[in-house]
Design an enzyme around this catalytic site. Structure first.
Site, mmCIF file in Angstrom:
data_model
loop_
_atom_site.group_PDB
_atom_site.id
_atom_site.type_symbol
_atom_site.label_atom_id
_atom_site.label_comp_id
_atom_site.label_asym_id
_atom_site.label_seq_id
_atom_site.Cartn_x
_atom_site.Cartn_y
_atom_site.Cartn_z
ATOM 1 N N SER A 146 25.699 41.219 40.728
ATOM 2 C CA SER A 146 25.900 42.565 40.197
ATOM 3 C C SER A 146 25.547 42.587 38.714
ATOM 4 O O SER A 146 25.472 41.526 38.069
ATOM 5 C CB SER A 146 27.379 42.963 40.374
ATOM 6 O OG SER A 146 27.709 44.144 39.671
ATOM 7 N N TYR A 159 36.641 43.060 40.750
ATOM 8 C CA TYR A 159 35.221 43.104 41.082
ATOM 9 C C TYR A 159 34.410 42.339 40.045
ATOM 10 O O TYR A 159 33.542 41.532 40.382
ATOM 11 C CB TYR A 159 34.753 44.552 41.169
ATOM 12 C CG TYR A 159 33.348 44.718 41.699
ATOM 13 C CD1 TYR A 159 33.101 44.759 43.071
ATOM 14 C CD2 TYR A 159 32.265 44.842 40.836
ATOM 15 C CE1 TYR A 159 31.818 44.916 43.564
ATOM 16 C CE2 TYR A 159 30.979 44.997 41.315
ATOM 17 C CZ TYR A 159 30.757 45.032 42.677
ATOM 18 O OH TYR A 159 29.474 45.183 43.153
#
Length: 254
Positions: A146, A159
């Protein structure tokens, strides 16, 4: 002239986790279009993924129902899939996100994200690696990282931590397995139109701020990630180990 067969996945079998929607579906469709047979793993129905693959005229698709947050269940699923035919590739795409200010973040939201995004990823990779090494097979693993593998973000503590971990595990496994015929690399998607970013896109102010930083001037599409996955699964990337390819519209360049 380049050898186009170096980008073909014909004759290969690839497991894609979280292939029911979003980036996972985009990866499954692109990989199938390149010639691979695809196994999609996840909890939800994958009828739409199967329909898109059939329409694209690529390799075969099969669904494997599995709760990826449960380590034993996930490993049993991989064993069952492998028993039906060896895998040439594993794409660890499944992921979840929970949003809250750090001062309010709950242990439940922390644990749920870590179970799927990091723990499941490692132990599925371990299971894949063990089988490939035991059988002397080459193999390719792609982990979906990410932008938050490089940045902090806001309101996504677990996350961000998990995606930093994904990048670290990608490098560790590459160091251990590169000389043994297993490539481990990662793709870091930018802001892609998926259910995970729906809240951001619905926030007009936040969405405008994000778009203003993306040199390409648009949100990405799942197929943008899928095409990068094809490259990392194909022979063309055989000398790539421990790399993380940003597919972000130029986000990190700005």
């Amino acid at each position: 002239m380049s050898d186009l067969s170096a980008f073909s996945l014909a004759g290969r079998r690839v497991l894609v986790t979280g292939a029911n929607t979003g980036i996972g579906r985009g990866i499954a469709v692109s990989v199938s279009r390149a010639g691979a047979d695809v196994v999609g793993a996840g909890r939800s129905a994958m009828d739409e993924t199967a329909a898109q693959i059939e329409a694209a005229g690529g390799g075969r698709f099969e669904a494997a129902s599995c709760d990826l947050s449960d380590k034993a269940t996930a490993q049993a699923m991989l064993d069952q899939v492998w028993a039906a035919g060896p895998l040439d590739g594993l794409v660890n795409n499944a992921g979840v996100i929970r949003r809250a200010d750090a001062v309010d973040f709950t242990e439940a939201d922390w644990d749920e994200v870590m179970e799927v995004n990091l723990k499941s990823l490692f132990f599925l990779s371990q299971a894949f690696g063990r089988k490939a090494l035991e059988e002397g097979r080459r193999g390719k693993i792609i982990n979906i990282a990410s932008m938050l593998s490089f940045q902090g973000g806001i309101r996504v503590a677990s996350y961000t931590a998990s995606k930093h971990g994904v990048l670290g595990l990608t490098r560790l496994l590459a160091c251990e397995w590169a000389a043994k015929g297993i490539n481990v690399n990662a793709i870091a998607p930018g802001y892609i139109e998926t259910s995970n970013t729906e809240a951001l896109r619905a926030d007009a102010e936040r969405s405008a701020a994000i778009l203003s930083r993306i040199p390409a001037g648009r949100w990405g599409e799942p197929g943008d990630i899928g095409d990068a996955a094809v490259f990392l699964l194909a022979r063309a990337s055989d000398y790539m180990h421990g790399a993380c390819i940003p597919v972000d519209g130029g986000w990190l360049a700005r």
